[in-house]
Design a protein around this motif. Structure first.
Motif, PDB file in Angstrom:
ATOM      1  N   GLU A  85       2.045  15.696  -2.617  1.00  0.00           N
ATOM      2  CA  GLU A  85       1.665  14.909  -3.788  1.00  0.00           C
ATOM      3  C   GLU A  85       2.887  14.526  -4.615  1.00  0.00           C
ATOM      4  OE1 GLU A  85      -1.147  17.251  -5.870  1.00  0.00           O
ATOM      5  OE2 GLU A  85      -2.791  16.889  -4.447  1.00  0.00           O
ATOM      6  N   ALA A  86       3.821  15.472  -4.762  1.00  0.00           N
ATOM      7  CA  ALA A  86       5.043  15.182  -5.523  1.00  0.00           C
ATOM      8  C   ALA A  86       5.863  14.099  -4.838  1.00  0.00           C
ATOM      9  CB  ALA A  86       5.873  16.452  -5.689  1.00  0.00           C
ATOM     10  N   ARG A  87       5.948  14.167  -3.486  1.00  0.00           N
ATOM     11  CA  ARG A  87       6.699  13.151  -2.750  1.00  0.00           C
ATOM     12  C   ARG A  87       6.045  11.790  -2.878  1.00  0.00           C
ATOM     13  NH1 ARG A  87       5.978  14.610   2.180  1.00  0.00           N
ATOM     14  NH2 ARG A  87       4.946  12.767   3.027  1.00  0.00           N
ATOM     15  N   PHE A  88       4.720  11.760  -2.812  1.00  0.00           N
ATOM     16  CA  PHE A  88       3.998  10.499  -2.971  1.00  0.00           C
ATOM     17  C   PHE A  88       4.243   9.893  -4.344  1.00  0.00           C
ATOM     18  CE2 PHE A  88       0.465  11.501   0.341  1.00  0.00           C
ATOM     19  CZ  PHE A  88       1.378  11.211   1.352  1.00  0.00           C
ATOM     20  N   ARG A  89       4.282  10.753  -5.374  1.00  0.00           N
ATOM     21  CA  ARG A  89       4.540  10.247  -6.732  1.00  0.00           C
ATOM     22  C   ARG A  89       5.945   9.658  -6.830  1.00  0.00           C
ATOM     23  NH1 ARG A  89       1.721  14.972  -8.283  1.00  0.00           N
ATOM     24  NH2 ARG A  89       3.703  16.054  -8.611  1.00  0.00           N
ATOM     25  N   GLU A  90       6.906  10.339  -6.199  1.00  0.00           N
ATOM     26  CA  GLU A  90       8.297   9.867  -6.251  1.00  0.00           C
ATOM     27  C   GLU A  90       8.480   8.570  -5.460  1.00  0.00           C
ATOM     28  OE1 GLU A  90      10.680  13.006  -4.799  1.00  0.00           O
ATOM     29  OE2 GLU A  90      10.332  14.336  -6.523  1.00  0.00           O
ATOM     30  N   GLU A  91       7.752   8.457  -4.337  1.00  0.00           N
ATOM     31  CA  GLU A  91       7.939   7.304  -3.455  1.00  0.00           C
ATOM     32  C   GLU A  91       6.923   6.196  -3.717  1.00  0.00           C
ATOM     33  OE1 GLU A  91       7.744   8.816   0.477  1.00  0.00           O
ATOM     34  OE2 GLU A  91       9.596  10.007   0.304  1.00  0.00           O
ATOM     35  N   LYS A  92       6.158   6.331  -4.748  1.00  0.00           N
ATOM     36  CA  LYS A  92       5.145   5.336  -5.054  1.00  0.00           C
ATOM     37  C   LYS A  92       5.793   3.980  -5.335  1.00  0.00           C
ATOM     38  CE  LYS A  92       1.300   4.376  -8.198  1.00  0.00           C
ATOM     39  NZ  LYS A  92       0.533   4.843  -9.377  1.00  0.00           N
ATOM     40  N   ILE A  93       5.221   2.946  -4.755  1.00  0.00           N
ATOM     41  CA  ILE A  93       5.753   1.596  -4.909  1.00  0.00           C
ATOM     42  C   ILE A  93       4.813   0.778  -5.784  1.00  0.00           C
ATOM     43  CG2 ILE A  93       6.374  -0.529  -3.702  1.00  0.00           C
ATOM     44  CD1 ILE A  93       6.987   1.155  -1.249  1.00  0.00           C
ATOM     45  N   ASP A  94       5.398   0.187  -6.798  1.00  0.00           N
ATOM     46  CA  ASP A  94       4.628  -0.703  -7.663  1.00  0.00           C
ATOM     47  C   ASP A  94       4.745  -2.113  -7.081  1.00  0.00           C
ATOM     48  OD1 ASP A  94       3.403  -2.192  -9.562  1.00  0.00           O
ATOM     49  OD2 ASP A  94       4.676  -1.569 -11.236  1.00  0.00           O
ATOM     50  N   VAL A  95       3.683  -2.551  -6.404  1.00  0.00           N
ATOM     51  CA  VAL A  95       3.744  -3.853  -5.737  1.00  0.00           C
ATOM     52  C   VAL A  95       3.770  -5.009  -6.733  1.00  0.00           C
ATOM     53  CG1 VAL A  95       2.600  -3.036  -3.645  1.00  0.00           C
ATOM     54  CG2 VAL A  95       1.218  -3.903  -5.540  1.00  0.00           C
ATOM     55  N   THR A  96       3.487  -4.725  -8.002  1.00  0.00           N
ATOM     56  CA  THR A  96       3.525  -5.792  -9.015  1.00  0.00           C
ATOM     57  C   THR A  96       4.895  -5.927  -9.652  1.00  0.00           C
ATOM     58  OG1 THR A  96       2.852  -4.317 -10.835  1.00  0.00           O
ATOM     59  CG2 THR A  96       1.102  -5.345  -9.531  1.00  0.00           C
ATOM     60  N   GLU A  97       5.796  -4.977  -9.355  1.00  0.00           N
ATOM     61  CA  GLU A  97       7.138  -5.020  -9.950  1.00  0.00           C
ATOM     62  C   GLU A  97       7.970  -6.095  -9.257  1.00  0.00           C
ATOM     63  OE1 GLU A  97      10.964  -2.049 -10.670  1.00  0.00           O
ATOM     64  OE2 GLU A  97       9.139  -1.331  -9.726  1.00  0.00           O
TER      65      GLU A  97
END
Length: 340
Positions: A85-97
């Motif tokens: 879960e921590a890795r997913f939070r760190e690697e999360k991509i904001d496709v709207t950015e």
């Protein structure tokens, strides 16, 4: 000993609650079940007990071991889930950015000029013919009517790979290959890189580019040559461009000429670009020598033709106002980006 087992389990349970990484859970496992672990030491001390006590303690020890292993598995599962879960939070991509702007490259000015020249001749029905940069001495000199004593055949003027192999000093070597390979009649343009033993300066480079044009057919005359090149010049430099042909000598053409174009900067009035003459030399040309046709096995009684050779760097420098040929080879994007 029963109290020791209960104490070990209680301590292990508290330690597992605090463990936040897989490395920490592994350390707890070793501390309890390792060769020198707490539970292992208790089991080794059972040798002093009676038979009945051993049986009772063995059952208790196995139960404690099973309980610890169950707690360990559960904690490892929790730690892995939290880590993921921590890795997913760190690697999360904001496709709207907004994304990072990608720099789009530009065609090099030499490439632009080659493409423009080739495009002009293709519109006139020419095909592109490619020849190798490393060629035989025969195709480079002998086949082009250049005898052994020709100065260009000196090793100080041409790069020799071997006794009979050279880096081509001109794209004209492709003419001999084309005559042997292509069915008649044909109109071809041969672009490519060439090499000569020149010391780099503002107007010379040991590596440069040429575009060769060659036509072979029936009833081809000097008028066809002049008309084709006049059309090319107007397309390349503008419709007001005028052309002038001056007699010259090339071993592989007869008659031979150099072609000048009216200065596109001053319109022929005279300026620093044309050195006050109003004209700028851009290429050499002529009717292909019968000796060259015979090398290719062409019937000189039936077919005639012409050949043209022009330096790409010279055209680029004139067209874009570049005063030093070395700028074309320094790969400085500040320079190249000017030609978008």
């Amino acid at each position: 000993m029963q109290e020791k087992l209960e104490k070990v389990l209680a301590e292990a349970k508290e330690q597992l609650k605090e463990a936040g990484t897989l490395e920490e859970t592994e350390a707890i496992r070793v501390r309890v079940l390792g060769k020198k672990g707490q539970l292992t030491q208790i089991l080794r001390g059972m040798g002093k007990l009676s038979r009945e006590e051993k049986k009772e303690m063995g059952m208790a020890a196995n139960k404690a071991k099973a309980q610890f292993e169950e707690m360990l598995r559960e904690r490892v599962k929790q730690v892995r889930e939290k880590t993921r879960e921590a890795r997913f939070r760190e690697e999360k991509i904001d496709v709207t950015e907004p994304g990072v702007q990608v720099t789009i490259g530009v065609e090099h000015p030499i490439t632009q000029v080659i493409n423009e020249i080739v495009g002009i001749f293709r519109s006139m029905g020419y095909s592109v013919y490619e020849s190798p940069e490393v060629d035989t001495v025969f195709n480079t000199f002998d086949g082009l009517n250049s005898p052994e004593f020709h100065p260009a055949r000196d090793m100080s003027d041409t790069f020799y790979i071997g006794k009979d192999i050279v880096l081509r000093p001109h794209t004209s070597s492709g003419e001999v290959r084309a005559e042997k390979e292509l069915p008649l009649p044909y109109k071809i343009v041969i672009p490519g890189r060439c090499f000569r033993c020149d010391t780099p300066d503002a107007t010379h480079s040991p590596t440069f580019h040429q575009v060769e044009m060659m036509v072979i057919g029936e009833d081809i005359t000097m008028a066809d040559l002049k008309g084709s090149l006049d059309h090319m010049a107007k397309q390349l430099f503008g419709p007001e461009t005028r052309t002038k042909f001056r007699p010259h000598h090339f071993p592989f053409t007869e008659p031979s000429a150099e072609m000048d174009v009216s200065c596109f900067k001053c319109g022929g009035k005279g300026c620093n670009v044309c050195k006050g003459s109003g004209w700028i030399e851009i290429l050499g040309c002529g009717m292909t020598h019968p000796h060259v046709h015979r090398v290719g096995g062409i019937d000189t009684e039936k077919y005639t033709g012409f050949a043209v050779g022009m330096g790409v760097e010279r055209i680029a420098m004139l067209k874009y106002g570049i005063d030093d040929i070395r700028l074309l080879y320094e790969n400085d994007m500040r320079f190249i980006n000017q030609f978008k």
